[in-house]
Design a protein around this motif. Structure first.
Motif, PDB file in Angstrom:
ATOM      1  N   LEU A 129      47.453  42.668  34.341  1.00 19.01           N
ATOM      2  CA  LEU A 129      46.595  41.801  35.068  1.00 19.01           C
ATOM      3  C   LEU A 129      45.653  42.693  36.113  1.00 19.01           C
ATOM      4  CD1 LEU A 129      49.045  38.988  35.651  1.00 19.01           C
ATOM      5  CD2 LEU A 129      47.413  39.243  33.869  1.00 19.01           C
ATOM      6  N   GLY A 130      46.112  43.879  36.548  1.00 20.28           N
ATOM      7  CA  GLY A 130      45.542  44.484  37.590  1.00 20.28           C
ATOM      8  C   GLY A 130      43.913  45.083  37.099  1.00 20.28           C
ATOM      9  N   ALA A 131      43.829  45.047  35.641  1.00 25.08           N
ATOM     10  CA  ALA A 131      42.626  45.584  35.218  1.00 25.08           C
ATOM     11  C   ALA A 131      41.890  44.276  34.384  1.00 25.08           C
ATOM     12  CB  ALA A 131      42.910  46.786  34.296  1.00 25.08           C
ATOM     13  N   HIS A 132      42.715  43.356  33.850  1.00 26.89           N
ATOM     14  CA  HIS A 132      42.151  42.357  32.799  1.00 26.89           C
ATOM     15  C   HIS A 132      41.698  40.931  33.448  1.00 26.89           C
ATOM     16  CE1 HIS A 132      44.017  45.251  29.828  1.00 26.89           C
ATOM     17  NE2 HIS A 132      42.637  45.648  30.065  1.00 26.89           N
ATOM     18  N   VAL A 133      41.959  40.779  34.521  1.00 24.66           N
ATOM     19  CA  VAL A 133      41.943  39.583  35.017  1.00 24.66           C
ATOM     20  C   VAL A 133      40.361  39.402  35.736  1.00 24.66           C
ATOM     21  CG1 VAL A 133      42.553  37.645  36.500  1.00 24.66           C
ATOM     22  CG2 VAL A 133      44.288  38.972  35.373  1.00 24.66           C
ATOM     23  N   SER A 134      39.795  38.266  35.352  1.00 26.87           N
ATOM     24  CA  SER A 134      38.293  38.060  36.205  1.00 26.87           C
ATOM     25  C   SER A 134      38.802  36.958  37.095  1.00 26.87           C
ATOM     26  CB  SER A 134      37.598  37.748  35.051  1.00 26.87           C
ATOM     27  OG  SER A 134      37.537  36.361  34.604  1.00 26.87           O
ATOM     28  N   LEU A 135      37.743  36.991  38.384  1.00 27.47           N
ATOM     29  CA  LEU A 135      37.956  36.115  39.467  1.00 27.47           C
ATOM     30  C   LEU A 135      36.776  35.596  39.712  1.00 27.47           C
ATOM     31  CD1 LEU A 135      40.040  35.566  41.907  1.00 27.47           C
ATOM     32  CD2 LEU A 135      38.979  37.274  43.041  1.00 27.47           C
ATOM     33  N   GLU A 136      36.986  34.165  39.549  1.00 29.19           N
ATOM     34  CA  GLU A 136      35.689  33.426  39.477  1.00 29.19           C
ATOM     35  C   GLU A 136      35.629  32.998  40.888  1.00 29.19           C
ATOM     36  OE1 GLU A 136      36.052  30.001  37.301  1.00 29.19           O
ATOM     37  OE2 GLU A 136      35.892  30.849  35.289  1.00 29.19           O
ATOM     38  N   ALA A 137      34.283  32.865  41.284  1.00 26.24           N
ATOM     39  CA  ALA A 137      33.986  32.370  42.760  1.00 26.24           C
ATOM     40  C   ALA A 137      34.728  31.188  42.964  1.00 26.24           C
ATOM     41  CB  ALA A 137      32.407  32.298  42.828  1.00 26.24           C
TER      42      ALA A 137
END
Length: 245
Positions: A129-137
């Motif tokens: 999760l520390g590398a593969h999660v994208s964070l939407e606005a």
């Protein structure tokens, strides 16, 4: 935006778990042949502070009527278990907000697609999760006054456990961009660790009778990629207040 596996907060606070996880890689790959499976595209996104796993079949001629999601944690020797709220669902996504709660873990997932009682496809993938999660606005509103703009960023009543107080306070950065013509200014309001509900920030000392546009986004302090929100604009007029949602 992708959260970099090399960010300092992971490096300092989770070094041992990461090393341990890497040491288990060979065993997990042998236990789950073909990892990752190429028949599906899976991704994990923080959307409105909800952790959403979604999937898309690469072969669109395969048309399951329902799906079941399984998972296990790489650092634990447990068998895969069903995510009960995502068993026999027709949607191609699953809300894992209250299921996956540790950002430094690697999760092994399997999505089984069925038509009736026949399984048509089974996709396996892994997510650190520390590398593969994208964070939407985040979602936000603006209210324009004569010489200032009130920015209202929408936070949930309760922040998910995975975004704990330490991450919100020290590593996650909220950025509010203000633009008028070619002039762009960035504001960096500080987030309290126990924030809940809407967050309000006022951009003041603005020029009346001027058009201003605002964009809001998150980034982790050690990473460069961002997902910007669509801009919202208001023309500041004396004695007039405008609101956009």
């Amino acid at each position: 935006m992708l959260w970099s596996q090399n960010t300092s907060w992971i490096r300092l606070h989770h070094l041992y778990p990461v090393v341990y996880i890497i040491g288990l890689m060979v065993g997990v790959v042998s236990a789950w042949p073909g990892l990752p499976d190429e028949s599906c595209t899976l991704k994990v996104t923080f959307r409105n502070f909800r952790l959403i796993l979604s999937w898309e079949l690469k072969n669109h001629s395969i048309a399951p009527t329902h799906y079941t999601l399984w998972y296990t944690i790489m650092s634990k020797p447990d068998d895969m278990k069903i995510v009960e709220p995502c068993s026999n669902i027709t949607a191609s996504f699953c809300d894992l907000t209250n299921v996956w709660e540790v950002l430094s873990e690697t999760y092994i997932t399997r999505v089984d697609g069925f038509r009736g009682n026949t399984m048509l496809v089974s996709c396996v993938s892994d997510f650190f999760l520390g590398a593969h999660v994208s964070l939407e606005a985040p979602e936000f509103n603006i209210v324009g006054f004569t010489d200032r703009i009130k920015v209202i960023v929408k936070f949930p009543p309760v922040i998910p456990k995975i975004l704990n107080e330490e991450i919100l306070q020290f590593y996650l950065q909220l950025i509010i961009e203000e633009q008028s013509g070619k002039i762009v200014k960035k504001h960096h309001p500080k987030l309290n660790g126990n924030i809940s509900g809407n967050f309000t920030y006022v951009i003041d000392k603005l020029i009346p009778n001027t058009n201003y546009c605002v964009s809001v986004y998150f980034k982790f302090k050690d990473t460069g990629g961002i997902n910007r929100s669509p801009v919202k604009c208001t023309f500041l007029q004396p004695g007039q207040e405008t609101e956009f949602s």
